[in-house]
Write an enzyme that holds these catalytic residues in place. Structure first.
Site, short mmCIF file in Angstrom:
data_model
loop_
_atom_site.label_atom_id
_atom_site.label_comp_id
_atom_site.label_asym_id
_atom_site.label_seq_id
_atom_site.Cartn_x
_atom_site.Cartn_y
_atom_site.Cartn_z
N HIS A 1 -4.48 -2.50 -5.62
CA HIS A 1 -3.84 -1.29 -6.14
C HIS A 1 -4.92 -0.27 -6.47
CE1 HIS A 1 0.03 -3.19 -6.65
NE2 HIS A 1 -0.44 -4.10 -7.46
N THR B 1 -5.42 -11.58 4.26
CA THR B 1 -6.50 -10.89 3.55
C THR B 1 -7.70 -11.81 3.29
OG1 THR B 1 -5.49 -11.50 1.44
CG2 THR B 1 -4.89 -9.34 2.35
N LYS C 1 1.83 1.94 -5.06
CA LYS C 1 2.40 1.35 -6.29
C LYS C 1 1.47 1.57 -7.47
CE LYS C 1 2.81 -2.67 -4.30
NZ LYS C 1 2.60 -2.28 -2.90
N GLY C 2 0.15 1.38 -7.23
CA GLY C 2 -0.83 1.52 -8.32
C GLY C 2 -0.69 2.87 -9.01
N ASP D 1 0.81 -1.22 0.00
CA ASP D 1 0.00 0.00 0.00
C ASP D 1 0.84 1.27 0.00
OD1 ASP D 1 -2.18 -1.74 0.18
OD2 ASP D 1 -2.06 -1.75 2.36
N VAL E 1 -8.71 -3.83 -0.41
CA VAL E 1 -9.30 -5.17 -0.56
C VAL E 1 -10.22 -5.48 0.61
CG1 VAL E 1 -8.80 -7.66 -0.66
CG2 VAL E 1 -7.32 -6.05 -1.83
N THR E 2 -9.75 -5.24 1.82
CA THR E 2 -10.48 -5.71 3.00
C THR E 2 -11.24 -4.60 3.72
OG1 THR E 2 -8.50 -5.33 4.31
CG2 THR E 2 -8.79 -7.54 3.43
P1 GTP Z 1 -0.82 -2.99 -2.72
O1 GTP Z 1 -0.53 -3.67 -3.98
O2 GTP Z 1 -2.07 -3.48 -2.04
O3 GTP Z 1 0.32 -3.02 -1.77
O4 GTP Z 1 -1.25 -1.42 -2.99
P2 GTP Z 1 -0.67 -0.08 -3.60
O5 GTP Z 1 0.79 0.03 -3.31
O6 GTP Z 1 -1.07 0.03 -5.01
O7 GTP Z 1 -1.35 1.05 -2.72
P3 GTP Z 1 -2.91 1.31 -2.45
O8 GTP Z 1 -3.50 1.74 -3.71
O9 GTP Z 1 -3.53 0.19 -1.72
O10 GTP Z 1 -2.84 2.51 -1.37
C1 GTP Z 1 -2.33 3.76 -1.62
C2 GTP Z 1 -3.39 4.84 -1.44
O11 GTP Z 1 -2.77 6.11 -1.55
C3 GTP Z 1 -4.48 4.85 -2.51
O12 GTP Z 1 -5.67 5.28 -1.95
C4 GTP Z 1 -3.95 5.87 -3.55
O13 GTP Z 1 -4.97 6.47 -4.32
C5 GTP Z 1 -3.31 6.87 -2.65
N1 GTP Z 1 -2.17 7.61 -3.19
C6 GTP Z 1 -1.12 7.15 -3.93
N2 GTP Z 1 -0.21 8.14 -4.11
C7 GTP Z 1 -0.70 9.23 -3.50
C8 GTP Z 1 -0.21 10.55 -3.27
O14 GTP Z 1 0.90 10.93 -3.68
N3 GTP Z 1 -0.99 11.39 -2.54
C9 GTP Z 1 -2.17 11.02 -2.02
N4 GTP Z 1 -2.88 11.92 -1.31
N5 GTP Z 1 -2.67 9.78 -2.18
C10 GTP Z 1 -1.94 8.89 -2.90
P1 IMP Z 2 -1.99 -12.87 2.88
O1 IMP Z 2 -1.03 -12.47 1.83
O2 IMP Z 2 -3.43 -12.65 2.51
O3 IMP Z 2 -1.73 -14.28 3.37
O4 IMP Z 2 -1.75 -11.93 4.16
C1 IMP Z 2 -0.54 -12.00 4.92
C2 IMP Z 2 -0.17 -10.59 5.42
O5 IMP Z 2 0.17 -9.78 4.29
C3 IMP Z 2 -1.30 -9.85 6.14
O6 IMP Z 2 -0.71 -9.04 7.13
C4 IMP Z 2 -1.90 -8.98 5.04
O7 IMP Z 2 -2.54 -7.86 5.57
C5 IMP Z 2 -0.65 -8.61 4.26
N1 IMP Z 2 -0.88 -8.28 2.85
C6 IMP Z 2 -1.02 -9.15 1.81
N2 IMP Z 2 -1.16 -8.48 0.65
C7 IMP Z 2 -1.11 -7.16 0.94
C8 IMP Z 2 -1.17 -5.96 0.15
O8 IMP Z 2 -1.29 -5.98 -1.08
N3 IMP Z 2 -1.09 -4.79 0.82
C9 IMP Z 2 -0.90 -4.74 2.15
N4 IMP Z 2 -0.84 -5.82 2.94
C10 IMP Z 2 -0.93 -7.02 2.34
MG MG Z 3 -3.08 -1.89 -1.58
#
Ligand code: GTP
Ligand code: IMP
Ligand code: MG
Length: 340
Positions: free
Chosen positions: A43, A127, A16-17, A13, A253-254
């Site tokens: 993402h 998750t 990356k997205g 989180d 996701v959750t």
């Molecule tokens: P995983 O693959 O689950 O680890 O997720 P991720 O790395 O793609 O991140 P995710 O989208 O779950 O969480 C990041 C949050 O921050 C999202 O709500 C994005 O829209 C937000 N976000 C990303 N970059 C920025 C930023 O520079 N500023 C702000 N305000 N929000 C951001």
């Molecule tokens: P699992 O991958 O669902 O088995 O979860 C194992 C651990 O990894 C838990 O603490 C989850 O919350 C965490 N986790 C798995 N995938 C993500 C992700 O994409 N973002 C943040 N936490 C994650």
């Molecule tokens: Mg995420």
């Protein structure tokens, strides 16, 4: 010809997205290949005023000329895969999105076992998406592969062959990781981790690219840290403090509330070392410092933020090349030119 990898530097989180969408929209790679664990990822992609939450299909989908591939190392949940193909219909994802025929498949029983497990769901805080049990069955060599099931017929490809042929032809490939360094089964906070390694080397292996072919490894850090699920978190702050700083977050996701902490230089250093980082993307600086919301030029940042960036570069010896100042892909400072 370039082959770049982007991975998370903390506990997932990191944004990356957003970074993937920006980089793919900007650089227009020919192939965008998804690595990482599977649909446990969430993402977020914000583009043209719309927001998408994605679990399986590569976040680079907004670049509509790219082929979107899912590497053999990634677990596929066919329900999630087909749901996202429909959900992203507007971006013509059908006909250009394929999973490797060797991808392991998450079945209903995997999801049920994940949610019913005291160890996984309660102790680790998984998750509940079936990833742990599916990777267990993969290690036991009993799991089904994409080529074994009817619902994936017509949606499979030989991903390593496509990726390596593209590189031979001088094309560009972008590999997107999921989760983050702290969740790595090998290098994370075991046992509070996910079910496989999440570093850049594994991302390359997931899509079948050898280490000699990788150009850049971009590690993404958020300006503060979040963690969902259980486990150590040295720089964690209280929920009250997070609210006071206005940096509370909820999972894609959750929907779970994310634990929040401050940036951790020691973790950043180790994460850059093991990932072999060549560049850092730093996200959510606007949430720490209001003054830089939606700023797109480095000169528009306050001295305080510039010092934070320099501190990260000093600690990791890796340049910060992308600074994200908002969730939309246009809210980005791109310093990559300065490396050339
Ligand atoms: P995983 O693959 O689950 O680890 O997720 P991720 O790395 O793609 O991140 P995710 O989208 O779950 O969480 C990041 C949050 O921050 C999202 O709500 C994005 O829209 C937000 N976000 C990303 N970059 C920025 C930023 O520079 N500023 C702000 N305000 N929000 C951001
Ligand atoms: P699992 O991958 O669902 O088995 O979860 C194992 C651990 O990894 C838990 O603490 C989850 O919350 C965490 N986790 C798995 N995938 C993500 C992700 O994409 N973002 C943040 N936490 C994650
Ligand atoms: Mg995420």
């Amino acid at each position: 010809m370039t082959c770049n990898i982007l991975v998370g530097g903390s506990w997932g989180d990191e944004g990356k997205g957003k970074c993937i969408t920006y980089l793919c929209n900007q650089d227009k790679p020919d192939i965008i290949a998804r690595a990482g664990v599977g649909p446990n990822a969430g993402h977020s992609v914000e583009f043209n005023g719309e927001k998408y939450g994605l679990r399986m299909i590569p976040s680079g989908f907004v670049h509509t000329d790219a082929r979107l591939l899912i590497g053999a190392g990634v677990l596929v949940d066919p329900q999630v895969f087909h749901h996202e193909l429909d959900y992203l219909n507007k971006y013509q994802v059908k006909g250009r999105t394929f999973a490797d025929f060797r991808c392991a498949i998450i079945e209903e029983e995997h999801k049920e076992q994940d949610k019913a497990s005291d160890h996984l769901f309660k102790k680790i805080g998984s998750t509940g998406t079936g990833c742990g049990p599916a990777n267990r069955d993969r290690a036991l060599r009993t799991v089904k592969q994409a080529m074994d099931i009817d619902s994936m017929e017509g949606y499979t490809a030989d991903v390593p062959l496509e990726v390596n042929t593209a590189l031979d032809e001088g094309k560009d490939v972008f590999i997107e990781g999921s989760q983050g360094f702290g969740l790595s089964l090998y290098y994370g906070t075991y046992p509070y981790v996910t079910s496989k390694d999440t570093t850049a080397s594994s991302a390359a292996a997931d899509v079948g690219v050898g280490p000699t072919r990788i150009d850049d490894v971009i590690v993404v850090f958020k300006s503060y840290i979040t963690r969902v699920g259980e486990g150590p978190f040295p720089s964690e702050i209280s929920q009250e403090k997070a609210e006071e700083m206005d940096i509370e977050e909820y999972g894609t996701v959750t929907g779970r509330r994310r634990r929040v902490g401050l940036f951790d230089m020691d973790m950043a250093r180790e994460s850059c070392m093991i990932n072999g980082a060549t560049q850092i993307a730093l996200t959510c600086v606007d949430r720490l410092y209001d003054s830089c919301e939606r700023v797109t030029e480095y000169s528009g940042l306050s001295g305080e933020i510039k010092r934070f960036v320099e501190e990260i570069e000093d600690a990791t010896k890796v340049p910060v090349t992308i600074i994200s100042t908002g969730p939309d892909l246009t809210d980005t400072i791109d310093l990559r030119e300065e490396l050339l």
